[in-house]
Design a protein around this motif. Structure first.
Motif, mmCIF file in Angstrom:
data_model
loop_
_atom_site.group_PDB
_atom_site.id
_atom_site.type_symbol
_atom_site.label_atom_id
_atom_site.label_comp_id
_atom_site.label_asym_id
_atom_site.label_seq_id
_atom_site.Cartn_x
_atom_site.Cartn_y
_atom_site.Cartn_z
ATOM 1 N N MET A 1 1.188 -1.277 -0.053
ATOM 2 C CA MET A 1 0.202 -0.174 0.030
ATOM 3 C C MET A 1 0.729 1.122 0.240
ATOM 4 O O MET A 1 1.947 1.584 1.000
ATOM 5 N N ASN A 2 0.599 2.410 -1.074
ATOM 6 C CA ASN A 2 1.747 3.243 -1.519
ATOM 7 C C ASN A 2 0.827 4.250 0.149
ATOM 8 O O ASN A 2 -0.251 4.523 0.123
ATOM 9 N N ARG A 3 1.695 5.070 0.272
ATOM 10 C CA ARG A 3 1.505 6.382 1.095
ATOM 11 C C ARG A 3 -0.293 6.995 0.199
ATOM 12 O O ARG A 3 -0.720 8.316 1.290
ATOM 13 N N LYS A 4 -0.210 7.505 -0.832
ATOM 14 C CA LYS A 4 -0.600 8.489 -1.101
ATOM 15 C C LYS A 4 -2.564 7.520 -1.377
ATOM 16 O O LYS A 4 -3.313 8.004 -0.959
ATOM 17 N N LEU A 5 -2.318 6.444 -1.063
ATOM 18 C CA LEU A 5 -3.193 5.336 -1.039
ATOM 19 C C LEU A 5 -3.716 5.768 0.642
ATOM 20 O O LEU A 5 -5.202 5.590 0.710
ATOM 21 N N VAL A 6 -3.010 5.888 1.680
ATOM 22 C CA VAL A 6 -2.664 5.708 3.042
ATOM 23 C C VAL A 6 -3.840 6.746 3.417
ATOM 24 O O VAL A 6 -5.281 6.940 3.190
ATOM 25 N N VAL A 7 -3.691 7.700 1.867
ATOM 26 C CA VAL A 7 -3.803 9.582 2.803
ATOM 27 C C VAL A 7 -4.772 9.477 2.180
ATOM 28 O O VAL A 7 -6.167 10.081 3.058
ATOM 29 N N THR A 8 -5.552 8.966 0.648
ATOM 30 C CA THR A 8 -6.610 9.412 0.404
ATOM 31 C C THR A 8 -8.028 8.181 1.242
ATOM 32 O O THR A 8 -9.142 8.213 1.054
ATOM 33 N N ALA A 9 -7.678 7.109 1.810
ATOM 34 C CA ALA A 9 -8.257 6.059 2.126
ATOM 35 C C ALA A 9 -8.635 6.765 3.846
ATOM 36 O O ALA A 9 -9.709 7.121 4.090
ATOM 37 N N LEU A 10 -8.303 7.773 4.521
ATOM 38 C CA LEU A 10 -8.414 8.442 5.970
ATOM 39 C C LEU A 10 -8.671 9.352 5.700
ATOM 40 O O LEU A 10 -10.027 10.171 6.237
ATOM 41 N N LEU A 11 -8.779 10.324 3.941
ATOM 42 C CA LEU A 11 -9.798 11.487 3.555
ATOM 43 C C LEU A 11 -10.741 10.654 3.325
ATOM 44 O O LEU A 11 -11.331 12.079 3.693
ATOM 45 N N ALA A 12 -11.523 9.909 3.250
ATOM 46 C CA ALA A 12 -12.322 9.144 2.514
ATOM 47 C C ALA A 12 -13.004 8.374 4.138
ATOM 48 O O ALA A 12 -14.614 9.064 3.545
ATOM 49 N N ALA A 13 -12.656 8.092 4.847
ATOM 50 C CA ALA A 13 -13.592 7.948 5.778
ATOM 51 C C ALA A 13 -13.754 9.046 6.396
ATOM 52 O O ALA A 13 -15.017 9.383 7.187
ATOM 53 N N SER A 14 -12.718 10.306 6.510
ATOM 54 C CA SER A 14 -12.945 11.449 7.248
ATOM 55 C C SER A 14 -14.010 12.069 6.807
ATOM 56 O O SER A 14 -15.453 12.622 7.612
ATOM 57 N N LEU A 15 -14.366 11.824 5.638
ATOM 58 C CA LEU A 15 -15.290 12.973 4.698
ATOM 59 C C LEU A 15 -16.701 11.581 4.724
ATOM 60 O O LEU A 15 -17.750 12.915 5.118
ATOM 61 N N LEU A 16 -16.808 10.957 4.579
ATOM 62 C CA LEU A 16 -18.189 10.181 4.651
ATOM 63 C C LEU A 16 -18.593 9.513 6.417
ATOM 64 O O LEU A 16 -19.892 9.954 6.466
ATOM 65 N N GLY A 17 -17.943 10.278 7.308
ATOM 66 C CA GLY A 17 -18.004 10.058 8.641
ATOM 67 C C GLY A 17 -18.327 11.602 9.041
ATOM 68 O O GLY A 17 -19.000 11.809 10.290
ATOM 69 N N CYS A 18 -18.780 12.493 8.143
ATOM 70 C CA CYS A 18 -18.867 13.747 8.948
ATOM 71 C C CYS A 18 -20.433 13.848 8.684
ATOM 72 O O CYS A 18 -20.771 13.682 7.603
ATOM 73 N N GLU A 19 -21.387 14.553 9.526
ATOM 74 C CA GLU A 19 -21.968 14.683 9.478
ATOM 75 C C GLU A 19 -22.460 16.073 10.584
ATOM 76 O O GLU A 19 -22.086 15.803 11.181
ATOM 77 N N ALA A 20 -23.480 16.852 10.018
ATOM 78 C CA ALA A 20 -23.827 17.966 11.223
ATOM 79 C C ALA A 20 -24.672 17.860 12.573
ATOM 80 O O ALA A 20 -25.587 17.241 12.188
ATOM 81 N N ASN A 21 -24.342 17.779 13.601
ATOM 82 C CA ASN A 21 -24.894 17.555 14.996
ATOM 83 C C ASN A 21 -26.554 18.332 14.416
ATOM 84 O O ASN A 21 -26.497 19.486 14.418
ATOM 85 N N PRO A 22 -27.583 17.530 14.841
ATOM 86 C CA PRO A 22 -29.113 17.771 15.300
ATOM 87 C C PRO A 22 -28.950 19.489 15.586
ATOM 88 O O PRO A 22 -30.078 20.416 15.830
ATOM 89 N N VAL A 23 -28.786 19.137 17.178
ATOM 90 C CA VAL A 23 -28.637 20.505 18.087
ATOM 91 C C VAL A 23 -27.572 21.847 18.108
ATOM 92 O O VAL A 23 -28.721 23.028 17.574
ATOM 93 N N SER A 24 -26.555 21.323 17.723
ATOM 94 C CA SER A 24 -25.778 22.051 17.359
ATOM 95 C C SER A 24 -25.732 22.885 16.254
ATOM 96 O O SER A 24 -24.839 24.120 15.893
#
Length: 258
Positions: A1-24
């Motif tokens: 696994m190359n460095r670019k793939l690692v960064v891409t995987a982590l960035l994708a996980a962060s983006l996919l896991g981001c959501e707005a809290n319904p209260v704040s």
């Protein structure tokens, strides 16, 4: 696994896991579902309460238990109005007979407060409400899920980074904790201060009690560790911020009292 793939995987996980809290409305990294967070919290709560019971540490002070229940019931009513999905939570509160100055609320509404904080600080009902309102708001704002998600992201990053570098990067975990986890946790604490103050005001508890509470906490803790290395804002900064919020919350409190 190359460095670019690692960064891409982590960035994708962060983006996919981001959501707005319904209260704040704040964007949060959420890699754990509400159901998962509540299930794991319920299990941990049962274990904690069972251990306290076996050790004879569940409070037998009927007056204190009733007092805490009366205060938290009022807060829960407003929490369910502020965040309607919490109407389905299995709310529960325990009073643990230990000298520690602490209280908490897990995802799903499992709460506890320790006799130490009530007795050592000689807390009023309004001050207990500020503590429990703050802790309940952590749950409403999804901070438990957020902490779990950060832990998962950090573990994944360490594992992938070790593969790329060919060496164990787990020794860097304390550095990552300071660089990533603590600033986010301080943000969560500040967020819970603001919404906890509003929650308590809606339940008819005096917002000015939050300032008195943290003055007592500051005296009891000797101001605690430096803010940079603490998950909680420094007491002086916290008191200043709460003082600024009190005028906004007084009309809410006065309306609730009427």
């Amino acid at each position: 696994m190359n460095r670019k793939l690692v960064v891409t995987a982590l960035l994708a996980a962060s983006l996919l896991g981001c959501e707005a809290n319904p209260v704040s409305g704040r964007k949060q990294l959420v890699l754990v579902s509400e159901e998962q967070a509540q299930a794991s919290s319920a299990q941990a709560y049962v274990q904690t309460i069972s251990a306290a019971q076996k050790q004879g540490k569940l409070s037998t002070d009927t007056a204190l238990n009733a007092r805490v229940k009366r205060i938290t019931d009022r807060l829960v009513t407003q929490a369910e109005a502020m965040y309607p999905p919490s109407r389905d939570w299995k709310w529960s509160v325990a009073v643990i007979d230990e000298p520690t100055l602490n209280a908490w609320c897990m995802p799903g509404g499992k709460m506890a407060i320790y006799t130490g904080i009530v007795r050592k600080l000689n807390l009023t009902d309004d001050e207990i409400a500020q503590i429990m309102g703050h802790e309940i708001t952590h749950a409403l704002l999804g901070h438990g899920r957020e902490r779990m998600s950060r832990a998962i992201a950090m573990q994944g990053g360490m594992a992938l980074g070790s593969i790329v570098s060919g060496r164990d990067l787990s020794i860097l975990a304390p550095v990552a904790d300071v660089a990533i986890t603590l600033p986010n946790s301080r943000e969560g604490e500040t967020e819970a201060d603001r919404y906890g103050l509003e929650l308590a005001a809606r339940a008819g508890f005096d917002p000015r009690a939050a300032v008195r509470l943290w003055e007592k906490m500051s005296q009891a803790s000797g101001n605690g560790p430096p803010q940079f290395l603490s998950t909680h804002p420094a007491p002086g900064n916290r008191i200043q911020a709460l003082n600024a919020l009190v005028p906004q919350m007084m009309p809410i409190y006065e309306k609730a009292r009427r």
